[in-house]
Write a protein that holds these residues in place. Structure first.
Motif, PDB file in Angstrom:
ATOM      1  N   VAL A 187      -5.546  -7.324   1.506  1.00  0.00           N
ATOM      2  CA  VAL A 187      -4.447  -8.046   2.158  1.00  0.00           C
ATOM      3  C   VAL A 187      -4.856  -9.514   2.338  1.00  0.00           C
ATOM      4  N   ASP A 223     -12.303   5.546  21.365  1.00  0.00           N
ATOM      5  CA  ASP A 223     -13.345   5.340  20.359  1.00  0.00           C
ATOM      6  C   ASP A 223     -13.350   6.566  19.450  1.00  0.00           C
ATOM      7  N   ASN A 256      -6.757   5.166  10.793  1.00  0.00           N
ATOM      8  CA  ASN A 256      -6.802   3.814  10.232  1.00  0.00           C
ATOM      9  C   ASN A 256      -8.065   3.054  10.637  1.00  0.00           C
ATOM     10  N   TYR A 308     -18.606   1.284   2.267  1.00  0.00           N
ATOM     11  CA  TYR A 308     -17.155   1.212   2.108  1.00  0.00           C
ATOM     12  C   TYR A 308     -16.679   2.195   1.040  1.00  0.00           C
ATOM     13  N   LYS A 312     -14.434   5.552   1.950  1.00  0.00           N
ATOM     14  CA  LYS A 312     -13.060   5.627   1.444  1.00  0.00           C
ATOM     15  C   LYS A 312     -12.890   6.776   0.462  1.00  0.00           C
ATOM     16  N   LEU A 370      -5.450  -5.741  11.878  1.00  0.00           N
ATOM     17  CA  LEU A 370      -4.464  -6.349  10.975  1.00  0.00           C
ATOM     18  C   LEU A 370      -3.435  -5.336  10.469  1.00  0.00           C
ATOM     19  N   LEU A 371      -3.894  -4.229   9.898  1.00  0.00           N
ATOM     20  CA  LEU A 371      -2.960  -3.255   9.332  1.00  0.00           C
ATOM     21  C   LEU A 371      -2.479  -2.238  10.369  1.00  0.00           C
ATOM     22  N   ASP A 414      -7.307   2.012  20.199  1.00  0.00           N
ATOM     23  CA  ASP A 414      -8.347   1.162  19.615  1.00  0.00           C
ATOM     24  C   ASP A 414      -9.532   1.146  20.578  1.00  0.00           C
TER      25      ASP A 414
HETATM   26  N1  LIG Z   1      -7.196  -5.435   5.280  1.00  0.00           N
HETATM   27  C1  LIG Z   1      -7.351  -5.033   4.022  1.00  0.00           C
HETATM   28  O1  LIG Z   1      -7.339  -5.857   3.085  1.00  0.00           O
HETATM   29  C2  LIG Z   1      -7.552  -3.574   3.712  1.00  0.00           C
HETATM   30  C3  LIG Z   1      -7.514  -3.152   2.390  1.00  0.00           C
HETATM   31  C4  LIG Z   1      -7.703  -1.818   2.094  1.00  0.00           C
HETATM   32  C5  LIG Z   1      -7.924  -0.913   3.107  1.00  0.00           C
HETATM   33  N2  LIG Z   1      -7.959  -1.349   4.401  1.00  0.00           N
HETATM   34  C6  LIG Z   1      -8.193  -0.349   5.440  1.00  0.00           C
HETATM   35  O2  LIG Z   1      -7.132  -0.420   6.369  1.00  0.00           O
HETATM   36  C7  LIG Z   1      -7.616  -0.081   7.658  1.00  0.00           C
HETATM   37  C8  LIG Z   1      -7.292  -1.213   8.624  1.00  0.00           C
HETATM   38  O3  LIG Z   1      -7.885  -2.391   8.140  1.00  0.00           O
HETATM   39  P1  LIG Z   1      -7.708  -3.772   8.878  1.00  0.00           P
HETATM   40  O4  LIG Z   1      -7.792  -4.813   7.858  1.00  0.00           O
HETATM   41  O5  LIG Z   1      -6.540  -3.711   9.775  1.00  0.00           O
HETATM   42  O6  LIG Z   1      -9.067  -3.821   9.730  1.00  0.00           O
HETATM   43  P2  LIG Z   1      -9.311  -4.507  11.135  1.00  0.00           P
HETATM   44  O7  LIG Z   1     -10.783  -4.751  11.195  1.00  0.00           O
HETATM   45  O8  LIG Z   1      -8.375  -5.636  11.350  1.00  0.00           O
HETATM   46  O9  LIG Z   1      -8.926  -3.346  12.160  1.00  0.00           O
HETATM   47  C9  LIG Z   1      -9.753  -2.251  12.391  1.00  0.00           C
HETATM   48  C10 LIG Z   1      -9.595  -1.838  13.837  1.00  0.00           C
HETATM   49  O10 LIG Z   1     -10.450  -0.713  14.080  1.00  0.00           O
HETATM   50  C11 LIG Z   1     -10.966  -0.857  15.389  1.00  0.00           C
HETATM   51  N3  LIG Z   1     -12.183  -0.063  15.561  1.00  0.00           N
HETATM   52  C12 LIG Z   1     -13.449  -0.357  15.209  1.00  0.00           C
HETATM   53  N4  LIG Z   1     -14.283   0.599  15.622  1.00  0.00           N
HETATM   54  C13 LIG Z   1     -13.523   1.524  16.251  1.00  0.00           C
HETATM   55  C14 LIG Z   1     -13.824   2.753  16.909  1.00  0.00           C
HETATM   56  N5  LIG Z   1     -15.071   3.218  17.009  1.00  0.00           N
HETATM   57  N6  LIG Z   1     -12.786   3.451  17.449  1.00  0.00           N
HETATM   58  C15 LIG Z   1     -11.526   2.975  17.381  1.00  0.00           C
HETATM   59  N7  LIG Z   1     -11.185   1.830  16.782  1.00  0.00           N
HETATM   60  C16 LIG Z   1     -12.184   1.117  16.226  1.00  0.00           C
HETATM   61  C17 LIG Z   1     -11.229  -2.349  15.537  1.00  0.00           C
HETATM   62  O11 LIG Z   1     -11.321  -2.722  16.899  1.00  0.00           O
HETATM   63  C18 LIG Z   1     -10.034  -2.950  14.820  1.00  0.00           C
HETATM   64  O12 LIG Z   1      -8.971  -3.250  15.700  1.00  0.00           O
HETATM   65  C19 LIG Z   1      -9.111   0.159   7.505  1.00  0.00           C
HETATM   66  O13 LIG Z   1      -9.329   1.551   7.315  1.00  0.00           O
HETATM   67  C20 LIG Z   1      -9.436  -0.602   6.243  1.00  0.00           C
HETATM   68  O14 LIG Z   1     -10.601  -0.122   5.612  1.00  0.00           O
HETATM   69  C21 LIG Z   1      -7.776  -2.652   4.722  1.00  0.00           C
END
Ligand SMILES: NC(=O)c1ccc[n+]([C@@H]2O[C@H](COP(=O)([O-])OP(=O)(O)OC[C@H]3O[C@@H](n4cnc5c(N)ncnc54)[C@H](O)[C@@H]3O)[C@@H](O)[C@H]2O)c1
Length: 277
Positions: A221, A69, A96, A188, A192, A21-22, A41
């Protein structure tokens, strides 16, 4: 030229977990500022889908992708070597990738998200991706930035939960007893908060080599979560709502460019004011 310092033309940014997502938003932020991006990814199907979506809005010439990975050092080194062979220098690293531990719905029988029950294999996996992965990527790509003297930028994506504890009342189910209530898992908070420590360490370690490091701590988000959860969370946020997915782009552009040339070792919290209450 008021925005000259935001210009990322000639720079390349590598984003881990870029298919999520982000991750896609971070990529769009860099592309908007004129950079090339390397999307990485673990999930190649999601990665191709992310590439296709970004390629509709931005020049595909500026978008590269590699399956990587972050928990496997050899994997990271292989991608770094491939990029080096292709004359791609990573100027910006956005750590990320994470496994977002979902708050379980265990039908009230056994709630594995609770600290007392939390499985060690989940602890190890989540730490390996969210924290060790950021360390390993910084070790490989950060060291390369420092080595050739051109410097670079490391941005660690943390969370508002790097500065306060999860409010477990958000996840409460009225029909369940206390010992079966789902919670935001301990991993978590630990990951973080650890990322902020990593950020400060990196900010000093290679400062004399021109490598800066900062953390961005987003609040939740909005992504079609249930109405009850959204209302509960929104009531904890002075702005009265969750973030839109594109609201962190400008912070990424600031932190990944010369616009933030004197910002180093900071954790930028964007939480709609939640931590002010
Ligand atoms: N979405 C939110 O509300 C939010 C809020 C605060 C912080 N964050 C942080 O932002 C970042 C992105 O969040 P998001 O919501 O996009 O999460 P998401 O789950 O949509 O994306 C995470 C991505 O990481 C990939 N991933 C998992 N294991 C992996 C590995 N071993 N190697 C490489 N890639 C791997 C997944 O395939 C996925 O595409 C994260 O660090 C999350 O903790 C998100």
């Amino acid at each position: 030229m008021p925005f000259e310092k935001f210009d990322l033309a000639g720079k390349t940014g590598l984003i881990t977990g870029a298919a999520g997502l982000l991750g896609m938003e971070h990529a769009a932020a860099l592309l908007e500022s004129g950079a090339k991006v390397v999307l990485t990814d673990i999930d190649d199907v999601l990665l191709k889908a992310a590439y296709n979506r970004l390629a509709k809005n931005y020049d595909p010439v500026n978008i590269l992708m590699n399956v990587m990975d972050v928990s496997l050092l050899e994997n990271i080194r292989r991608v770094a070597e491939q990029l080096w062979q292709a004359n791609v220098r990573i100027d910006i690293l956005i750590n990320n990738a994470a496994i977002d531990p979902k708050v379980n719905d265990s039908n009230g029988v056994f709630e594995s998200s609770r600290l007392e029950n939390f499985p060690i294999d989940q602890w190890n996996l989540q730490v390996a991706v969210g924290l060790t992965g950021a360390f390993l990527c910084s070790q490989v790509f950060g060291a390369a930035m420092a080595k050739d003297g051109k410097g670079g930028i490391i941005l660690n994506i943390a969370s508002d939960l790097s500065v306060f504890s999860p409010d477990q009342r958000l996840y409460r189910k009225t029909e369940l007893p206390d010992d079966r209530q789902p919670v935001k898992p301990v991993t978590y908070s630990v990951i973080k908060t650890g990322l902020v420590g990593l950020t400060r360490y990196l900010a000093t370690y290679w400062a004399d080599r021109g490598v800066r490091s900062n953390a961005l701590s987003p609040g939740g988000v909005f992504n079609e979560q249930g109405e009850d959860f959204v209302n509960r969370l929104s009531s904890l946020i002075p702005l009265g709502r969750m973030a839109k997915r594109d609201e962190y782009r400008s912070a990424v552009q600031f932190l990944c460019s010369e616009a933030s040339s004197y910002t180093n070792g900071q954790n930028i919290i964007m939480d709609g004011g939640r931590s002010s209450w």
